[in-house]
Structures are given as C-alpha cells and as structure tokens.
Write a protein that holds these residues in place. Structure first.
Motif, short mmCIF file in Angstrom:
data_model
loop_
_atom_site.label_atom_id
_atom_site.label_comp_id
_atom_site.label_asym_id
_atom_site.label_seq_id
_atom_site.Cartn_x
_atom_site.Cartn_y
_atom_site.Cartn_z
N MET A 1 -59.19 23.62 -59.71
CA MET A 1 -58.72 23.29 -58.37
C MET A 1 -57.19 23.27 -58.27
O MET A 1 -56.65 23.05 -57.18
CB MET A 1 -59.27 21.92 -57.95
CG MET A 1 -60.79 21.82 -57.97
SD MET A 1 -61.62 23.17 -57.10
CE MET A 1 -61.02 22.94 -55.44
N MET A 2 -56.50 23.48 -59.39
CA MET A 2 -55.04 23.48 -59.33
C MET A 2 -54.51 24.65 -58.52
O MET A 2 -53.55 24.52 -57.75
CB MET A 2 -54.46 23.51 -60.74
CG MET A 2 -54.60 22.19 -61.47
SD MET A 2 -53.92 22.29 -63.13
CE MET A 2 -54.49 20.72 -63.78
N ALA A 3 -55.14 25.82 -58.70
CA ALA A 3 -54.72 26.99 -57.92
C ALA A 3 -54.90 26.73 -56.44
O ALA A 3 -54.12 27.23 -55.61
CB ALA A 3 -55.52 28.23 -58.36
N GLY B 1 -54.03 14.22 -51.64
CA GLY B 1 -54.64 15.31 -50.89
C GLY B 1 -55.43 14.82 -49.69
O GLY B 1 -55.40 15.43 -48.61
N THR B 2 -56.12 13.70 -49.87
CA THR B 2 -56.89 13.12 -48.75
C THR B 2 -55.97 12.68 -47.63
O THR B 2 -56.23 12.94 -46.44
CB THR B 2 -57.72 11.93 -49.25
OG1 THR B 2 -58.60 12.35 -50.30
CG2 THR B 2 -58.55 11.34 -48.11
N PHE C 1 -61.03 15.89 -57.37
CA PHE C 1 -60.20 15.11 -58.30
C PHE C 1 -60.67 13.66 -58.40
O PHE C 1 -60.34 12.97 -59.37
CB PHE C 1 -58.72 15.18 -57.88
CG PHE C 1 -58.10 16.51 -58.18
CD1 PHE C 1 -57.58 16.78 -59.45
CD2 PHE C 1 -58.04 17.51 -57.22
CE1 PHE C 1 -57.02 18.01 -59.74
CE2 PHE C 1 -57.47 18.74 -57.50
CZ PHE C 1 -56.96 18.99 -58.76
N TYR C 2 -61.42 13.18 -57.42
CA TYR C 2 -62.05 11.86 -57.57
C TYR C 2 -63.06 11.90 -58.71
O TYR C 2 -63.16 10.94 -59.50
CB TYR C 2 -62.74 11.45 -56.27
CG TYR C 2 -61.81 11.04 -55.16
CD1 TYR C 2 -61.14 9.81 -55.21
CD2 TYR C 2 -61.61 11.85 -54.06
CE1 TYR C 2 -60.29 9.42 -54.18
CE2 TYR C 2 -60.76 11.47 -53.02
CZ TYR C 2 -60.10 10.26 -53.09
OH TYR C 2 -59.25 9.88 -52.07
N VAL C 3 -63.81 12.98 -58.81
CA VAL C 3 -64.78 13.14 -59.90
C VAL C 3 -64.05 13.22 -61.24
O VAL C 3 -64.45 12.59 -62.23
CB VAL C 3 -65.65 14.39 -59.68
CG1 VAL C 3 -66.64 14.57 -60.81
CG2 VAL C 3 -66.37 14.31 -58.33
N SER C 4 -62.95 13.98 -61.28
CA SER C 4 -62.17 14.10 -62.52
C SER C 4 -61.63 12.74 -62.95
O SER C 4 -61.60 12.43 -64.15
CB SER C 4 -61.01 15.08 -62.32
OG SER C 4 -61.49 16.36 -61.97
N PHE C 5 -61.22 11.94 -62.00
CA PHE C 5 -60.71 10.60 -62.32
C PHE C 5 -61.80 9.75 -62.97
O PHE C 5 -61.54 9.04 -63.95
CB PHE C 5 -60.20 9.93 -61.06
CG PHE C 5 -59.93 8.46 -61.22
CD1 PHE C 5 -58.83 8.01 -61.93
CD2 PHE C 5 -60.79 7.52 -60.65
CE1 PHE C 5 -58.59 6.65 -62.07
CE2 PHE C 5 -60.55 6.16 -60.79
CZ PHE C 5 -59.45 5.72 -61.52
N VAL D 1 -60.38 20.73 -51.16
CA VAL D 1 -59.80 21.03 -52.48
C VAL D 1 -59.24 19.78 -53.15
O VAL D 1 -58.76 19.85 -54.30
CB VAL D 1 -58.69 22.10 -52.36
CG1 VAL D 1 -59.26 23.40 -51.81
CG2 VAL D 1 -57.53 21.62 -51.50
N SER D 2 -59.29 18.64 -52.47
CA SER D 2 -58.78 17.39 -53.04
C SER D 2 -59.89 16.47 -53.54
O SER D 2 -59.70 15.73 -54.51
CB SER D 2 -57.94 16.63 -52.00
OG SER D 2 -56.86 17.41 -51.54
N LEU D 3 -61.06 16.51 -52.91
CA LEU D 3 -62.15 15.62 -53.29
C LEU D 3 -62.60 15.75 -54.75
O LEU D 3 -62.95 14.74 -55.37
CB LEU D 3 -63.35 15.83 -52.35
CG LEU D 3 -63.15 15.38 -50.90
CD1 LEU D 3 -64.40 15.69 -50.09
CD2 LEU D 3 -62.84 13.89 -50.83
#
Length: 560
Positions: free
Chosen positions: A30-32, A184-185, A266-270, A262-264
C-alpha cells in the motif's frame, strides 16, 4: 560476522523468516498507493469558466452557452481561465464565419472565472482539484500538495532514522503503522486544502517510519546468501502496489473514498505488528543481550530447532559477538556517517544516488496526464514495467555485483529520458515507450540502492544511514513536482533536468565499494576493515589498531 553463525544455529531461512518477511512486506503493497495517490486524487479534469450567473439558459443548449461565454484557445478548445465579460450571443449566428469570430474575440472584453468553473468529470467523480478549485491562478497548489507530502517523508526519514537506532525498530514500526492509518483517515475527511496537506504530511512521515524499520527488521533477520532475493521480493511488493492502486482507483472514483481505501489496511498492519521480534543484532549492540537471547530462542523454537534453543545462553552470545560488542561502546549519531573516510565516501555517493533516482522517478511518475492516454492504463504500464526491470537487476546484482548494476541502471535511465526530448510530441507511442523504459530503469535503481545501502551501513548506525539517504530521496521527490512548473516557459527543460541527474549520479555510484557475497557489517570498524581488504598489498588492521581507528571501539581484556 559472528551473528551470522548464531543465525544459522537458530535457523536462518526457516518458518520464522518466511512469516516475518511476509508480514513485514504486506504494508509495502500500500506504500505505492500513498506515494502515487496524487495522480488520481489530484487529477485535473477538462474545465472552463462557468457561465454568467445572471443569464437564463434554460431554453438553450449547453454548447450554445459555451460558445457565447467562453473563447476558444489555440487548440480550438475552450480556454480554461477566461470568459467574455458579457455573453456574446452574436457568435451563435449561423451567418458569422469562424474567421469573423476570431477577429472579434481579440477586441472583446475578457474576465476571469468569476462564477467558478465547469468540470468534465468523466475520469473521476471528484478530486481535490474540483473540491477546492485548484486551477488557473491556484494551479501551483496541485504540485504543492505532493511537495508537502514528500516533505513529510523527508522529515520522517530524519526523525525515525535516529529514533529507531536509539529505541529499536519494532516500537517505531508500530507507531508508524498507526500514524499512517490515522493520518490517511483524517486526510480523507479534510474540510480544507490546508487540512488535507497537514494530514498528508503526517502520512509522509509515517511512510518513512514504515519503510525504514520494515527494511531493517527484514535484513537483520536473514542470512547474506538470500539477501538479494528477499530484497527483490519486497521490491516487487511495491510494484504490485502500483497495479493495486490502478485497480482501486478505477473502481473508486471519489478522492475521499479512495484516500480512505488505501489507508485502512494500515490498521491491520498495526494490529499484527505486535507479533514482531526486535532485531537481535540491535539488542546485542545496545547492551540488551538478555532480550537478544530470548528472541533467538523464540526464533529457534518457531523454526523447530528446540535443541539449539536450549544451547543458546548469555555467555555464548557475549563470547561469539565479543568484538562487535566492544566496538559498539558509546552512543552514535548521524555525525558518525562522516567520521571515517570510508563512511564519508559511502554517505556522499549514496546521497547522490538516492536523490537523483527519486527525483527522476517521481518526475516521470507524477505527471501521467501528459501521455495523452487513460491515467489508469498508463499507471498499469508504469507498474508492470517494474517486473522485468527488477528481474534483470536482480540477476545483474547476483552476477555482476551491486556497483555496476547501480551505475548501469542510473545511466541507462538518464539516456532514455534525454532521447525522449528529441522525439516529436505527435509520436506519443514512441515517447511513452521511452518513458516506460526510463521508469523501469529507475525502479531497478531503487531496488538496488535499498539493498545496497543496507549492506554498506553498519548495524550501529544503519537506521541513521538509511534515514539520511531516504531523506535525500525525499528531497529529490519534493523538488521533482516543482521542476514541472518550468515546462510552462521551457517545455524541454524538465526532461533535460530529469535525464541529466541520473547520469551524473551514476558517476558517484562508481566510487562505492562492492558488497556482493559479503557479510553484513555491524560496526564502523567493520566497514573500515572491509575497505582495507579491497585494496591489494594492504593488511587488515590488528586488534591493537582498533582503538586508534575507531575511538568508540574499546578493546576487551584478554581474561578468564
């Protein structure tokens, strides 16, 4: 390096490494999406001045109103930023020829778009351009939004690079994932352009933290022999992310929902980042050997080596990494990147390589509308070219070495961009093909310099080093959108600058040392020792020389 022996003992390519690398690579997908999000959320649709608010147009067609209120430009399309001060209904007469209209236009009174703009929303249902009218006198703000984002990436590289060498990779990775998700949110629900830019800066800072700490946790838990393959694999995650962005943007045409989508993740990654183990290399070199032993035992058990896990203890760790622990005495900062001649050479040359690679890469990637085809199609093409480019550079790095691969990728990219300046604008296919090849070479350069830099900098200041070169890359990315503004007066100048920078930095890359098949350095002394070993008729320094060459290297007494 002694740590490699310990890593082999607990399992260097077992289940832990596979799961570890896979989970760390997921956010890179998701960085791209955040780096190239500007292409879609700031897409500039065809536009022209809205008709006068005080005229009744209910009984007229939109085409007639347009002809009577907006003059035609040089390309026979409605002008973007001017309209007639008063509707010119006589232009609708069938008796007036086109030539008479053009002669009359020169004498007619004009005004700016007093009543706003009309946008042709066939590509996107809404963008930040249409949301806040970033056109005409405000058009520079489009580039400013990307520049501020890259400024956040630059600041994040400085801040997170130093903090992670002091407080560890894992805790900074956790914070960066959460910051990316929240930033992002908030950007998706911004109520003003200023608020949008502020939260995009937060996203940029967080992205640096995710990149730097993910890369270090990956490279510090894998052996030398698979470093090239793993580094290329993580690079392909970014490539895949470019294709994912094109697909997501195609189905989500509203900029707010696209930014949120594309921001959501990262909640899972956290949430799953709490599982990661801190780098044992870093723990040992920061005098936290007990925790390093626990982490090594955990890795051994996950890899199914229970007997080896029972053998590892504090005495074994201290004995096997005696030299590294001795040479890591004291604190380190960004100043250590310039302490010795070897470190100065590495830092200066890598700074040039990272700056020019990022500068030219984003110069090509952030202006997809100029190619005259669908931005979704060109995004897919630009993403797909990375696949063969990274395969070729991986083969080159494994067979020829890192240095010739880095030099070749930069010089070839610059040549392709410069050749493109000689191609007429009406030959869009050829121009696009050359740009795609150049972009592929720059992607290959990125793939190489991420791995190369991690191998050149020692563990004690690796994050400081990676933070510095990442900062130079983001500085290049900040400047790139501004260079596009020069094209309004000199259309050839941006391409000349974008092409010349990689060729110039390719010369700097030639002076970097080769790291192919060499173990990862842990201390500054390791870098200096390896530097001496490259030269013929030079001996490796003895133990008695260590304190002279590296003041922080305190020799252990020969006791017990």
């Amino acid at each position: 390096m002694a740590f490699n022996d310990l890593l082999e003992q607990v399992g260097s390519t077992g289940r832990f490494q596979v799961l570890h690398v896979t989970l760390l690579s997921m956010p890179i997908l998701m960085m791209a999406s955040h780096n190239l999000l500007q292409n879609f959320v700031a897409n500039v649709p065809p536009h022209h001045c809205a008709p006068h608010a005080n005229i009744s147009i209910s009984s007229m067609s939109a085409g007639d109103v347009l002809r009577a209120t907006v003059p035609l430009g040089t390309n026979s399309k409605p002008e973007h930023c001017r309209r007639y001060a008063h509707p010119q209904w006589q232009l609708l007469s069938s008796n007036s020829s086109e030539s008479l209209r053009e002669e009359g236009v020169e004498e007619m009174e004009m005004q700016s778009c007093e009543d706003g703009w009309y946008y042709n929303m066939t590509e996107m249902s809404s963008t930040i351009i249409t949301e806040w009218d970033l056109v005409c006198d405000q058009r520079a703000l489009k580039q400013m939004s990307q520049t501020t984002y890259m400024g956040g990436v630059l600041v994040g590289a400085v801040i997170f690079g130093g903090l992670s060498d002091r407080f560890g990779r894992r805790v900074l990775l956790l914070f960066s994932n959460l910051m990316m998700a929240v930033g992002g949110t908030c950007a998706a629900f911004s109520t003003s352009f200023t608020m949008f830019c502020i939260f995009r800066v937060c996203c940029g800072m967080a992205l640096s933290g995710v990149v730097l700490n993910s890369f270090s946790l990956i490279v510090e838990w894998i052996p030398t022999r698979v470093r090239t393959v793993v580094g290329t694999g993580t690079g392909y995650c970014y490539t895949t992310g470019q294709l994912i962005l094109a697909a997501v943007a195609y189905y989500i045409r509203d900029w707010r929902w696209l930014t949120l989508a594309v921001s959501l993740p990262f909640y899972v990654s956290f949430l799953y980042s709490w599982w990661f183990l801190e780098s044992a290399r870093w723990l040992v070199l920061t005098k936290r050997s007990e925790q390093a032993v626990k982490n090594l035992k955990t890795v051994a058990r996950i890899n199914g080596r229970h007997a080896e896990a029972d053998k590892i203890n504090l005495e074994m760790l201290q004995e096997s990494m005696q030299k590294e622990m001795a040479c890591s005495q004291g604190s380190y900062s960004a100043l250590d990147l310039l302490r010795t001649s070897s470190m100065r050479t590495i830092t200066v040359c890598l700074s040039a390589v990272w700056f020019s690679t990022s500068f030219a890469y984003y110069g090509l990637s952030m202006d997809l509308q100029k190619f005259g085809v669908s931005i979704y199609l060109i995004q897919i093409i630009f993403g797909a070219v990375d696949i063969p480019a990274k395969i070729l550079v991986t083969i080159s790095m494994s067979m020829l070495g890192r240095r010739p691969s880095q030099c070749g990728a930069l010089v070839l990219a610059g040549v392709m961009i410069l050749i493109n300046l000689l191609v007429p604008y009406d030959q869009q296919v050829l121009r696009t093909s050359l740009a795609v090849i150049g972009k592929g070479c720059l992607a290959a350069s990125f793939n190489c310099c991420y791995l190369y830099s991690g191998e050149l900098y020692p563990t004690v200041i690796r994050q400081n080093g990676m933070g510095w070169v990442s900062m130079m890359a983001r500085f290049g990315a900040m400047v790139a959108p501004m260079v596009l503004l020069l094209g309004e007066d000199f259309p050839w100048l941006p391409g000349f600058i974008y092409g010349g920078a990689p060729i110039f930095s390719g010369i700097f890359a030639f002076f970097l040392p080769e790291t192919l098949a060499q173990a990862l350095p842990d201390t500054i002394q390791d870098v200096d020792d390896r530097g001496f070993a490259w030269k013929k008729n030079k001996r490796l320094p003895e133990k008695e020389d260590l304190a002279k060459k590296d003041p922080s290297c305190v020799l252990l007494k020969e006791s017990v």
